[in-house]
Design a protein around this motif. Structure first.
Motif, PDB file in Angstrom:
ATOM      1  N   SER A 196      13.789  13.256  -3.064  1.00  0.00           N
ATOM      2  CA  SER A 196      15.087  12.608  -3.218  1.00  0.00           C
ATOM      3  C   SER A 196      14.936  11.181  -3.727  1.00  0.00           C
ATOM      4  O   SER A 196      14.059  10.436  -3.276  1.00  0.00           O
ATOM      5  CB  SER A 196      15.828  12.580  -1.879  1.00  0.00           C
ATOM      6  OG  SER A 196      17.033  11.845  -1.997  1.00  0.00           O
ATOM      7  N   GLU A 197      15.814  10.791  -4.634  1.00  0.00           N
ATOM      8  CA  GLU A 197      15.808   9.415  -5.132  1.00  0.00           C
ATOM      9  C   GLU A 197      16.086   8.412  -4.010  1.00  0.00           C
ATOM     10  O   GLU A 197      15.525   7.310  -3.993  1.00  0.00           O
ATOM     11  CB  GLU A 197      16.858   9.257  -6.239  1.00  0.00           C
ATOM     12  CG  GLU A 197      18.271   9.611  -5.794  1.00  0.00           C
ATOM     13  CD  GLU A 197      19.257   9.743  -6.936  1.00  0.00           C
ATOM     14  OE1 GLU A 197      18.904   9.431  -8.087  1.00  0.00           O
ATOM     15  OE2 GLU A 197      20.399  10.173  -6.673  1.00  0.00           O
ATOM     16  N   ILE A 198      16.930   8.782  -3.042  1.00  0.00           N
ATOM     17  CA  ILE A 198      17.241   7.905  -1.902  1.00  0.00           C
ATOM     18  C   ILE A 198      17.370   8.798  -0.670  1.00  0.00           C
ATOM     19  O   ILE A 198      18.475   9.232  -0.316  1.00  0.00           O
ATOM     20  CB  ILE A 198      18.539   7.096  -2.128  1.00  0.00           C
ATOM     21  CG1 ILE A 198      18.523   6.406  -3.497  1.00  0.00           C
ATOM     22  CG2 ILE A 198      18.712   6.052  -1.016  1.00  0.00           C
ATOM     23  CD1 ILE A 198      19.815   5.666  -3.833  1.00  0.00           C
ATOM     24  N   PRO A 199      16.282   9.086   0.019  1.00  0.00           N
ATOM     25  CA  PRO A 199      16.345  10.040   1.133  1.00  0.00           C
ATOM     26  C   PRO A 199      17.316   9.632   2.243  1.00  0.00           C
ATOM     27  O   PRO A 199      17.904  10.494   2.899  1.00  0.00           O
ATOM     28  CB  PRO A 199      14.898  10.108   1.637  1.00  0.00           C
ATOM     29  CG  PRO A 199      14.203   8.924   1.041  1.00  0.00           C
ATOM     30  CD  PRO A 199      14.906   8.628  -0.225  1.00  0.00           C
ATOM     31  N   ALA A 200      17.493   8.336   2.461  1.00  0.00           N
ATOM     32  CA  ALA A 200      18.403   7.901   3.527  1.00  0.00           C
ATOM     33  C   ALA A 200      19.825   8.374   3.289  1.00  0.00           C
ATOM     34  O   ALA A 200      20.591   8.579   4.240  1.00  0.00           O
ATOM     35  CB  ALA A 200      18.365   6.377   3.655  1.00  0.00           C
ATOM     36  N   LYS A 201      20.214   8.567   2.030  1.00  0.00           N
ATOM     37  CA  LYS A 201      21.566   9.041   1.739  1.00  0.00           C
ATOM     38  C   LYS A 201      21.742  10.521   2.060  1.00  0.00           C
ATOM     39  O   LYS A 201      22.859  11.025   2.075  1.00  0.00           O
ATOM     40  CB  LYS A 201      21.937   8.745   0.287  1.00  0.00           C
ATOM     41  CG  LYS A 201      22.129   7.259   0.033  1.00  0.00           C
ATOM     42  CD  LYS A 201      22.808   6.998  -1.294  1.00  0.00           C
ATOM     43  CE  LYS A 201      23.115   5.516  -1.469  1.00  0.00           C
ATOM     44  NZ  LYS A 201      23.856   5.228  -2.712  1.00  0.00           N
ATOM     45  N   LEU A 202      20.634  11.208   2.331  1.00  0.00           N
ATOM     46  CA  LEU A 202      20.704  12.599   2.783  1.00  0.00           C
ATOM     47  C   LEU A 202      20.632  12.674   4.305  1.00  0.00           C
ATOM     48  O   LEU A 202      20.515  13.773   4.863  1.00  0.00           O
ATOM     49  CB  LEU A 202      19.553  13.399   2.176  1.00  0.00           C
ATOM     50  CG  LEU A 202      19.517  13.528   0.653  1.00  0.00           C
ATOM     51  CD1 LEU A 202      18.294  14.325   0.221  1.00  0.00           C
ATOM     52  CD2 LEU A 202      20.788  14.166   0.120  1.00  0.00           C
ATOM     53  N   GLY A 203      20.678  11.523   4.973  1.00  0.00           N
ATOM     54  CA  GLY A 203      20.539  11.501   6.426  1.00  0.00           C
ATOM     55  C   GLY A 203      19.103  11.590   6.882  1.00  0.00           C
ATOM     56  O   GLY A 203      18.829  11.858   8.067  1.00  0.00           O
TER      57      GLY A 203
END
Length: 404
Positions: free
Chosen positions: A196-203
């Motif tokens: 993911s480009e920004i894993p935090a945005k996937l929780g």
């Protein structure tokens, strides 16, 4: 295959294309106990049943647990006119065979002057396997990840004589399972993985959490390139819910910018000096500004801003670690001499079969994009940089042969 000298261009190595998951990919491979809950395609009829005057149109729908995802014409735009790419539900019969059949895909590549193609998942799996991250039954989800990868590596890429490359997914919900999947696929000669480009945005844990270190270490050890495709954070940049889709699409690079900032400022490249990442479909014109800004804050050394996090300017880590993938970004190729990203770190893509894709005019697009470059530099951007990054040995070996 087209003459490699046509239009003065080499055959293209595309670093971002997509494959439609065939309708029986999981139903033909899952154990019987999972057939009713695992991914499968069901043909339905659209239109309101209560209204006998409504159009009754067949639609193929991906069903998985309680999720229903109709096939969408916009994800299979190759060969369609602009008016046909309208997001309407369709069946596999309405999709160009090159979207999911190896022989047909190779024929479409021949028409387009593309020798090799790195292929990402498409609308059902999503760009780094978010579909299985969101599933309830994680045992089934893990099987689905492995089945997808086996198919992509052994059947899709395996039947292409080296012209199609898989970009596998991992079980994003468990770093140890993800790490094991990287090793499993690297042992089969796979050279990249989706993340993911920004894993935090996937929780998921952030780039600063330390959680992902085992995965990054596995990628560094196996020389596995981490592909960061736009949209792999399941978020888009938009001004309002009613903004037209052009706002979303033209501002996708914003997530790539945030992602690159995280990769640099989290110190991952310090801890894993051989690790490489590629910003798939992210373009690159935004990189010079971002590096100027990050370097300026770093030079100020302000601890509050985090400018003291790295021993060297953020831009100094690009050459060894970061690759940009472009298809509509002539500006970055005009101003390479003044920018922090070396030409050797820029690759080309066609984005088959998406609406942004250049098929069947990728050679003309490549010519327009690279017209300011020398023939030697065109060869790098359109072919050799990608071949070296993803270790396409036959292509790099051919390039090393002296001219006759």
């Amino acid at each position: 295959m087209p003459d490699s000298t046509a239009a003065g261009l080499p055959l293209i190595v595309s670093v971002d294309d997509h494959v439609f998951e065939p309708p029986d990919l999981w139903s033909a491979r899952l154990p019987a106990r999972y057939r009713d809950s695992g991914p499968r395609v069901v043909r339905e009829v659209s239109g309101a049943a209560a209204d006998p005057r409504a159009d009754r149109v067949p639609v193929d729908v991906w069903c998985y647990e309680d999720v229903r995802i109709p096939l969408n014409s916009s994800f299979a735009a190759a060969g369609k006119g602009a008016a046909e790419v309208d997001g309407t539900p369709i069946t596999f019969d309405a999709i160009r065979p090159g979207c999911y059949e190896v022989t047909a895909r190779l024929a479409d590549m021949d028409l387009d002057g593309v020798e090799a193609s790195l292929c990402f998942p498409n609308m059902f799996v999503r760009f780094c396997g978010q579909r299985f991250l969101e599933a309830r039954d994680k045992k089934l989800a893990k099987l689905c990840v492995e089945i997808y990868n086996d198919w992509a590596i052994e059947e899709w890429a395996g039947a292409s004589a080296g012209r199609l490359l898989a970009s596998p997914i991992v079980p994003l919900w468990d770093v140890d399972l993800a790490r094991a999947e990287v090793f499993r696929n690297a042992a089969r000669g796979v050279t990249s993985v989706c993340f993911s480009e920004i894993p935090a945005k996937l929780g998921l844990p952030s780039m600063y959490s330390g959680y992902w270190e085992p995965l990054f270490a596995a990628c560094a050890e196996t020389e596995t390139v981490i592909n960061l495709h736009i949209g792999s954070s399941s978020t888009t940049n938009k001004t309002s819910p009613d903004a037209p889709f052009i706002i979303h699409t033209s501002n996708h690079y914003g997530n790539s910018s945030l992602s690159l900032s995280d990769w640099l400022m989290s110190g991952v490249f310090l801890r894993h000096p051989t690790l490489k990442v590629a910003f798939s479909e992210g373009q690159a014109g935004w990189i010079p500004y971002l590096m100027s800004r990050l370097d300026g804050i770093w030079r100020a050394g302000n601890a509050f801003m985090g400018g003291d996090a790295l021993p060297d300017p953020p831009s100094s880590y690009l050459a060894e670690h970061v690759y940009a993938c472009v298809f509509d970004d002539p500006a970055i190729l005009r101003f390479l001499d003044d920018g922090p990203l070396p030409l050797d770190n820029i690759c080309f893509e066609t984005d088959y079969p998406h609406p942004d894709g250049s098929w069947p005019n990728s050679r003309a697009s490549a010519q327009a994009q690279t017209r300011t470059l020398s023939a030697e530099d065109q060869l790098k951007v359109l072919r050799l940089n990608a071949a070296r990054l993803y270790r396409m040995e036959r292509i790099t070996a051919d390039a090393a042969e002296p001219a006759r």
